[in-house]
Structures are given as structure tokens and as C-alpha cells.
Design a protein around this motif. Structure first.
Motif, mmCIF file in Angstrom:
data_model
loop_
_atom_site.group_PDB
_atom_site.id
_atom_site.type_symbol
_atom_site.label_atom_id
_atom_site.label_comp_id
_atom_site.label_asym_id
_atom_site.label_seq_id
_atom_site.Cartn_x
_atom_site.Cartn_y
_atom_site.Cartn_z
ATOM 1 N N ALA A 140 0.818 -1.207 0.000
ATOM 2 C CA ALA A 140 0.000 0.000 0.000
ATOM 3 C C ALA A 140 0.856 1.263 0.000
ATOM 4 O O ALA A 140 0.378 2.339 -0.389
ATOM 5 C CB ALA A 140 -0.926 -0.004 1.212
ATOM 6 N N LYS A 141 2.115 1.163 0.398
ATOM 7 C CA LYS A 141 2.994 2.325 0.474
ATOM 8 C C LYS A 141 3.983 2.404 -0.676
ATOM 9 O O LYS A 141 4.719 3.391 -0.789
ATOM 10 C CB LYS A 141 3.765 2.289 1.796
ATOM 11 N N LEU A 142 4.031 1.372 -1.519
ATOM 12 C CA LEU A 142 4.996 1.329 -2.614
ATOM 13 C C LEU A 142 4.293 1.421 -3.965
ATOM 14 O O LEU A 142 3.102 1.107 -4.069
ATOM 15 C CB LEU A 142 5.808 0.023 -2.545
ATOM 16 N N PRO A 143 5.016 1.840 -5.007
ATOM 17 C CA PRO A 143 4.415 1.892 -6.353
ATOM 18 C C PRO A 143 4.048 0.494 -6.855
ATOM 19 O O PRO A 143 4.520 -0.521 -6.335
ATOM 20 C CB PRO A 143 5.522 2.524 -7.212
ATOM 21 N N GLU A 144 3.245 0.458 -7.900
ATOM 22 C CA GLU A 144 2.797 -0.816 -8.448
ATOM 23 C C GLU A 144 3.946 -1.619 -9.070
ATOM 24 O O GLU A 144 3.833 -2.834 -9.218
ATOM 25 C CB GLU A 144 1.719 -0.580 -9.513
ATOM 26 N N GLY A 145 5.021 -0.960 -9.415
ATOM 27 C CA GLY A 145 6.164 -1.661 -10.007
ATOM 28 C C GLY A 145 6.824 -2.648 -9.075
ATOM 29 O O GLY A 145 7.586 -3.512 -9.526
ATOM 30 N N PHE A 146 6.566 -2.521 -7.792
ATOM 31 C CA PHE A 146 7.137 -3.456 -6.822
ATOM 32 C C PHE A 146 6.244 -4.682 -6.621
ATOM 33 O O PHE A 146 6.500 -5.481 -5.728
ATOM 34 C CB PHE A 146 7.334 -2.759 -5.472
ATOM 35 N N GLY A 147 5.230 -4.834 -7.447
ATOM 36 C CA GLY A 147 4.288 -5.931 -7.266
ATOM 37 C C GLY A 147 4.929 -7.296 -7.404
ATOM 38 O O GLY A 147 4.668 -8.208 -6.605
ATOM 39 N N ALA A 148 5.794 -7.467 -8.414
ATOM 40 C CA ALA A 148 6.421 -8.768 -8.639
ATOM 41 C C ALA A 148 7.394 -9.144 -7.526
ATOM 42 O O ALA A 148 7.337 -10.265 -6.992
ATOM 43 C CB ALA A 148 7.112 -8.794 -10.000
ATOM 44 N N PRO A 149 8.315 -8.244 -7.112
ATOM 45 C CA PRO A 149 9.185 -8.611 -5.980
ATOM 46 C C PRO A 149 8.410 -8.883 -4.699
ATOM 47 O O PRO A 149 8.763 -9.795 -3.928
ATOM 48 C CB PRO A 149 10.095 -7.383 -5.833
ATOM 49 N N LEU A 150 7.361 -8.114 -4.456
ATOM 50 C CA LEU A 150 6.564 -8.353 -3.255
ATOM 51 C C LEU A 150 5.814 -9.681 -3.336
ATOM 52 O O LEU A 150 5.594 -10.340 -2.311
ATOM 53 C CB LEU A 150 5.570 -7.206 -3.046
ATOM 54 N N ALA A 151 5.442 -10.091 -4.550
ATOM 55 C CA ALA A 151 4.783 -11.384 -4.717
ATOM 56 C C ALA A 151 5.731 -12.530 -4.361
ATOM 57 O O ALA A 151 5.297 -13.563 -3.830
ATOM 58 C CB ALA A 151 4.284 -11.545 -6.151
ATOM 59 N N ILE A 152 7.014 -12.342 -4.644
ATOM 60 C CA ILE A 152 7.999 -13.360 -4.273
ATOM 61 C C ILE A 152 8.102 -13.458 -2.760
ATOM 62 O O ILE A 152 8.171 -14.557 -2.181
ATOM 63 C CB ILE A 152 9.371 -13.038 -4.902
ATOM 64 N N VAL A 153 8.123 -12.297 -2.091
ATOM 65 C CA VAL A 153 8.184 -12.299 -0.627
ATOM 66 C C VAL A 153 6.890 -12.872 -0.052
ATOM 67 O O VAL A 153 6.910 -13.652 0.915
ATOM 68 C CB VAL A 153 8.424 -10.873 -0.103
ATOM 69 N N ARG A 154 5.767 -12.498 -0.623
ATOM 70 C CA ARG A 154 4.469 -12.960 -0.141
ATOM 71 C C ARG A 154 4.378 -14.490 -0.211
ATOM 72 O O ARG A 154 3.900 -15.140 0.715
ATOM 73 C CB ARG A 154 3.362 -12.334 -0.975
ATOM 74 N N ASN A 155 4.835 -15.051 -1.342
ATOM 75 C CA ASN A 155 4.763 -16.499 -1.554
ATOM 76 C C ASN A 155 6.170 -17.096 -1.543
ATOM 77 O O ASN A 155 6.582 -17.787 -2.476
ATOM 78 C CB ASN A 155 4.075 -16.796 -2.887
ATOM 79 N N TRP A 156 6.886 -16.829 -0.475
ATOM 80 C CA TRP A 156 8.296 -17.192 -0.407
ATOM 81 C C TRP A 156 8.521 -18.705 -0.523
ATOM 82 O O TRP A 156 9.512 -19.150 -1.126
ATOM 83 C CB TRP A 156 8.918 -16.681 0.881
#
Length: 216
Positions: free
Chosen positions: A139-155
């Protein structure tokens, strides 16, 4: 100048039946002790590789908050550094251990991980994956960080993806053939390793064709 019928029949090469030809192709007992275990080992390695290759993409693409755009990030920022690190580790192991010990040392951790993932990690992904934490950061980062955050989310899925990739390139391609070269003689390798390698290439091509047809 002229041969009798008996001499002419004796001069002709003896025709071998189907059973004789089959027996001639069967390796002797001392070679079967190596060939049969190697063939079984190779079969199960490729069997696991086929299952892992079909599963790793499905887990990441269909995971919560993830998608196909995650795959390039995993290959570049997770899989590549892992492969480089394994190369350095493999070189050190080869300097200090016999090839068969290197094979077992590198293969057993893969088997332990996949067993733990199937019976422990995957049934508890709802607890192990930090969805609330990643949602707060997203919610605090741009949409471009979606893929790296998805890796962390589904580590756990990301780790499974990397281990599945490494199984194909490390165990099936590197460790098995190094182990086979260590336990077979040059003559045995000429007779049997070519057959195993052709079988390996055929399995890889068939898996690629099936995946391509599936994606299409």
C-alpha cells in the motif's frame, strides 16, 4: 573349384534367431550390476524432474497476489544468484570429496526439501506466507514493486521454484553424469551412456513440447 552342398551350407553365415539376438544385447552380469541401478536412478531423476517442471510454474502463477510477471524476477534475482552460489560450493566439494560423496551430499538436501514442502510447508502456507505484512508494504509502494513483493508474499513457492529449476540443471544434468562417469569404465560408457543420454534428451524434448502445448 566346386563345393558340395554340405560345404556350401557350412560356408554360409549362421542365421541367429530372435532370442539369440536378444541375448547378445543383454549386458553380462558384472555390467548389469552397474547398468540397472544407474538406469533406475536416471528414471526416477527424470520422473521427478517432469513433475517439478510442471508444478513450479503453476504454484507461482496461481498464487495469491502473484502472476506470470513474477517468473522473470525469480529467474534473474533468485535463481541466478543461487546457481552461482551452488557452482562455487560444488567446486569446493569436488576438491575435498569423492564424486559419489558429492552426489549424495548435493542430492539428499533436495529430497529432504521436497518431502518437507509436500508434507509440512504446503499444508500450512496460509500461516507461513506473510500476506498481511506484504499488503501493508504494498500500500505504500508503487505498483512496479508488485512482482518482488509477490515473491516475498509467496516465499515458499519461490523457494520451490528455484529448487525445481536447480534439480533439472544440477541433479539431472550435472550430478548424475558426473556420478555415472565415476562408476563406469570407458568401454561401458561407450555402450550405455550414449543410450542414457539419448533417453535424457528425448525426455527433455517431450516435456518441452507438452509444456508448450499446455501454454498454447
Amino acid at each position: 573349384m566346386y563345393m558340395s552342398d554340405g560345404e556350401a551350407a557350412a560356408a554360409l553365415p549362421e542365421k541367429k534367431g530372435f532370442l539369440d539376438k536378444l541375448k547378445a544385447k543383454i549386458p553380462p552380469a558384472n555390467e548389469r550390476k552397474k547398468l540397472v541401478p544407474l538406469a533406475l536412478m536416471f528414471f526416477f531423476i527424470l520422473f521427478n524432474y517432469t513433475i517439478l517442471r510442471d508444478t513450479k510454474d503453476v504454484l507461482m502463477v496461481t498464487a495469491k497476489g502473484s502472476g506470470a510477471e513474477v517468473i522473470p524476477f525469480i529467474k534473474t534475482y533468485v535463481n541466478l544468484p543461487t546457481a552461482i552460489g551452488f557452482t562455487a560450493l560444488y567446486s569446493k566439494l569436488c576438491d575435498k570429496m569423492d564424486q559419489k560423496d558429492v552426489f549424495y551430499t548435493c542430492t539428499i538436501p533436495f529430497l529432504i526439501f521436497f518431502a518437507a514442502f509436500a508434507f509440512v510447508v504446503y499444508p500450512n502456507v496460509g500461516v507461513l506466507h506473510p500476506h498481511a505484512f506484504v499488503d501493508m508494504i504494498a500500500a505504500k509502494l508503487p505498483e512496479g514493486f508488485g512482482a518482488p513483493l509477490a515473491i516475498v508474499r509467496n516465499w515458499s513457492f519461490a523457494v520451490f521454484y528455484v529448487m525445481a529449476e536447480m534439480w533439472g540443471s544440477v541433479v539431472a544434468s550435472l550430478l548424475f553424469w558426473s556420478f555415472a562417469n565415476e562408476v563406469t569404465t570407458v568401454e561401458e560408457a561407450k555402450k550405455y551412456c550414449e543410450f542414457l543420454y539419448c533417453l535424457y534428451c528425448k525426455c527433455i524434448l517431450q516435456s518441452s513440447a507438452l509444456l508448450t502445448h499446455h501454454h498454447i
